[in-house]
Design a protein around this motif. Structure first.
Motif, PDB file in Angstrom:
ATOM      1  N   LEU A 133       0.658  -1.154   0.092  1.00  0.00           N
ATOM      2  CA  LEU A 133      -0.181   0.175   0.025  1.00  0.00           C
ATOM      3  C   LEU A 133       0.648   1.131  -0.025  1.00  0.00           C
ATOM      4  CD1 LEU A 133      -2.669  -1.192   2.501  1.00  0.00           C
ATOM      5  CD2 LEU A 133      -3.253  -0.465   0.060  1.00  0.00           C
ATOM      6  N   ASP A 134       1.867   1.099   0.752  1.00  0.00           N
ATOM      7  CA  ASP A 134       2.841   2.494   0.849  1.00  0.00           C
ATOM      8  C   ASP A 134       3.324   2.900  -0.689  1.00  0.00           C
ATOM      9  OD1 ASP A 134       2.244   2.849   3.774  1.00  0.00           O
ATOM     10  OD2 ASP A 134       4.071   1.714   4.211  1.00  0.00           O
ATOM     11  N   LEU A 135       3.953   1.752  -1.222  1.00  0.00           N
ATOM     12  CA  LEU A 135       4.625   1.847  -2.577  1.00  0.00           C
ATOM     13  C   LEU A 135       3.372   2.160  -3.501  1.00  0.00           C
ATOM     14  CD1 LEU A 135       6.832   1.365  -4.199  1.00  0.00           C
ATOM     15  CD2 LEU A 135       6.090  -0.853  -4.792  1.00  0.00           C
ATOM     16  N   ALA A 136       2.218   1.806  -3.409  1.00  0.00           N
ATOM     17  CA  ALA A 136       1.368   2.120  -4.383  1.00  0.00           C
ATOM     18  C   ALA A 136       0.949   3.642  -4.112  1.00  0.00           C
ATOM     19  CB  ALA A 136      -0.050   1.430  -4.212  1.00  0.00           C
ATOM     20  N   VAL A 137       0.721   4.083  -3.088  1.00  0.00           N
ATOM     21  CA  VAL A 137       0.575   5.559  -2.820  1.00  0.00           C
ATOM     22  C   VAL A 137       1.830   6.373  -3.055  1.00  0.00           C
ATOM     23  CG1 VAL A 137       0.390   7.311  -0.760  1.00  0.00           C
ATOM     24  CG2 VAL A 137      -1.206   5.230  -0.849  1.00  0.00           C
ATOM     25  N   ARG A 171      -3.917   7.648  -1.113  1.00  0.00           N
ATOM     26  CA  ARG A 171      -4.082   6.928   0.471  1.00  0.00           C
ATOM     27  C   ARG A 171      -4.740   5.668   0.552  1.00  0.00           C
ATOM     28  NH1 ARG A 171      -9.257   7.015   2.647  1.00  0.00           N
ATOM     29  NH2 ARG A 171      -8.564   7.221   4.780  1.00  0.00           N
ATOM     30  N   MET A 172      -4.261   4.921   1.268  1.00  0.00           N
ATOM     31  CA  MET A 172      -4.973   3.423   1.352  1.00  0.00           C
ATOM     32  C   MET A 172      -6.551   3.688   1.909  1.00  0.00           C
ATOM     33  SD  MET A 172      -4.093   1.975   5.170  1.00  0.00           S
ATOM     34  CE  MET A 172      -5.844   1.371   5.163  1.00  0.00           C
ATOM     35  N   THR A 173      -7.337   2.843   1.635  1.00  0.00           N
ATOM     36  CA  THR A 173      -8.862   2.992   1.845  1.00  0.00           C
ATOM     37  C   THR A 173      -9.261   1.681   2.367  1.00  0.00           C
ATOM     38  OG1 THR A 173     -10.771   3.582   1.073  1.00  0.00           O
ATOM     39  CG2 THR A 173      -9.339   2.140  -0.464  1.00  0.00           C
ATOM     40  N   GLY A 174     -10.265   1.585   3.365  1.00  0.00           N
ATOM     41  CA  GLY A 174     -10.495   0.711   4.223  1.00  0.00           C
ATOM     42  C   GLY A 174      -9.941   0.352   5.394  1.00  0.00           C
ATOM     43  N   GLY A 175     -10.149  -0.921   5.978  1.00  0.00           N
ATOM     44  CA  GLY A 175     -10.060  -1.103   7.248  1.00  0.00           C
ATOM     45  C   GLY A 175      -8.248  -1.336   7.421  1.00  0.00           C
TER      46      GLY A 175
END
Length: 386
Positions: free
Chosen positions: A317-321, A333-337
């Motif tokens: 997730l950090d890489l995607a952002v 940003r990451m989304t969800g739980g």
């Protein structure tokens, strides 16, 4: 959507041997901002997406419930009044839990007929886009109609939320069910999770030549797992130590003054919630005054808080952002739980291909499973389709 509707109808006929009485659907959701604030009685800003779960349903002349899905080989059968968390496990707990939840909020299950229901969906599983709430909401709106309950949206949210919390055992707030049931096309849904009130906030993405790109990292997550429950427990501990009903009642100044009363981990968990609530309010105000092009910094500040204070992000997730922001996204940003699932990137339409190519390349370079990426549009909540 026509294909899914047809799949739901055909699947029902093949599984149960007769035609459904109707077909209803409900969407998955993206949370634009406001993560883990819902069960802290705070503020959230999700929107329904154009990925939906269809429920083909017909009433029976007895008290039996049969639930089936395009993803499962067998139908699950249980008596309507016999259903309990101890009896029904696995995916079937979500729809059966909705019937149970409707009983908890006022439906007289002993006097109601059973039903057969078949689900078909294109909401990705385990991607943080609330495939579970889409199942719950599609069935809730269907049963509300065919059982002639006359419940309003707030009552249906309550029933679906009870299904997820008390029947399935996932300690979530009302965000997902509210977004799936109540959203309006073209808008996000600003929800006060203390009183359940909500109002649409226009996103105006197309007018600004922007799109929301979902980056599904393929790292699966489950809300029933311990990480989610541990974060909720930390928030409840912080609220008790600070002498408030919920962290929604704490300002950042009050939290900083009370820092010595909390251990470091509990303080950081609380700091995420308190600052995230403010970011939701700031995002709503910014959308109304300056439009979606101005919310990028708030989105990334939210991701940093989830990564560093709440510790629910993952390397993928950090890489995607990071890559999305480096290659043209205005915010991400990451989304969800958390603990897997998806990131979202607010991206100029002209930069979508560049962002996707860069993310693919970065994931390949790191040896990660290749992500799935797709644009989502703010869409209508639960409805009858046929």
């Amino acid at each position: 959507m026509t294909d899914l509707l047809s799949e739901a109808r055909t699947g029902f006929e093949e599984r149960f041997g007769y035609a459904p009485g109707g077909i209803w659907s409900a969407p998955g959701r993206v949370n634009l901002i406001g993560e883990h604030t819902d069960y802290n009685e705070g503020f959230v800003l999700p929107f329904a997406i154009d990925r939906r779960t269809f429920a083909a349903l017909a009433l029976r002349d007895d008290g039996l419930v049969r639930v089936a899905s395009s993803l499962e080989d067998e139908a699950v059968e249980v008596g309507l009044t016999d259903a309990s968390p101890a009896v029904v496990k696995g995916w079937a707990a979500y729809p059966v839990g909705v019937a149970w939840g409707l009983g908890k909020v006022g439906a007289d299950l002993a006097g109601l007929p059973g039903f057969d229901v078949y689900f078909a969906s294109d909401v990705p599983l385990g991607a943080g886009l609330s495939s579970s709430a889409a199942i719950e909401s599609a069935l809730a709106i269907a049963l509300n109609e065919v059982w002639r309950l006359g419940f309003d949206g707030a009552r249906l949210v309550e029933a679906a939320h009870l299904a997820e919390n008390d029947f399935v055992g996932a300690p979530t707030g009302i965000l997902d069910q509210s977004a799936s049931l109540l959203s309006r096309e073209g808008a996000a849904l600003f929800i006060d999770c203390r009183d359940g009130s909500s109002e649409p906030v226009d996103l105006a993405l197309e007018a600004s030549d922007l799109a929301i790109l979902v980056i599904d990292t393929k790292v699966k997550h489950e809300h029933v797992s311990g990480g989610y429950a541990a974060r909720r427990a930390s928030c409840e501990l912080a609220a008790r130590e600070l002498g408030v009903a919920a962290l929604r009642d704490v300002t950042i100044e009050q939290l900083l003054e009370a820092r010595d009363r909390l251990d470091d981990e509990t303080f950081r968990r609380a700091r995420h919630i308190v600052t995230e609530d403010q970011r939701v309010l700031d995002t709503v105000e910014t959308l109304r005054t300056d439009g979606p092009t101005a919310i990028g910094d708030l989105m990334f500040a939210s991701h940093r808080s989830m990564r560093d204070d709440f510790e629910i992000s993952t390397p993928e997730l950090d890489l995607a952002v990071e890559i999305a922001l480096n290659y043209g996204a205005l915010g991400a940003r990451m989304t969800g739980g958390g603990f897997g699932g998806s990131a979202i990137a607010l991206t100029p339409v002209s930069m979508l291909t560049q962002v996707q190519v860069a993310v693919d390349s970065a994931f390949s370079e790191h040896g990660y499973t290749m992500p799935e990426m797709f644009v989502v549009r703010p869409s209508q909540g639960a409805r009858r389709d046929k």
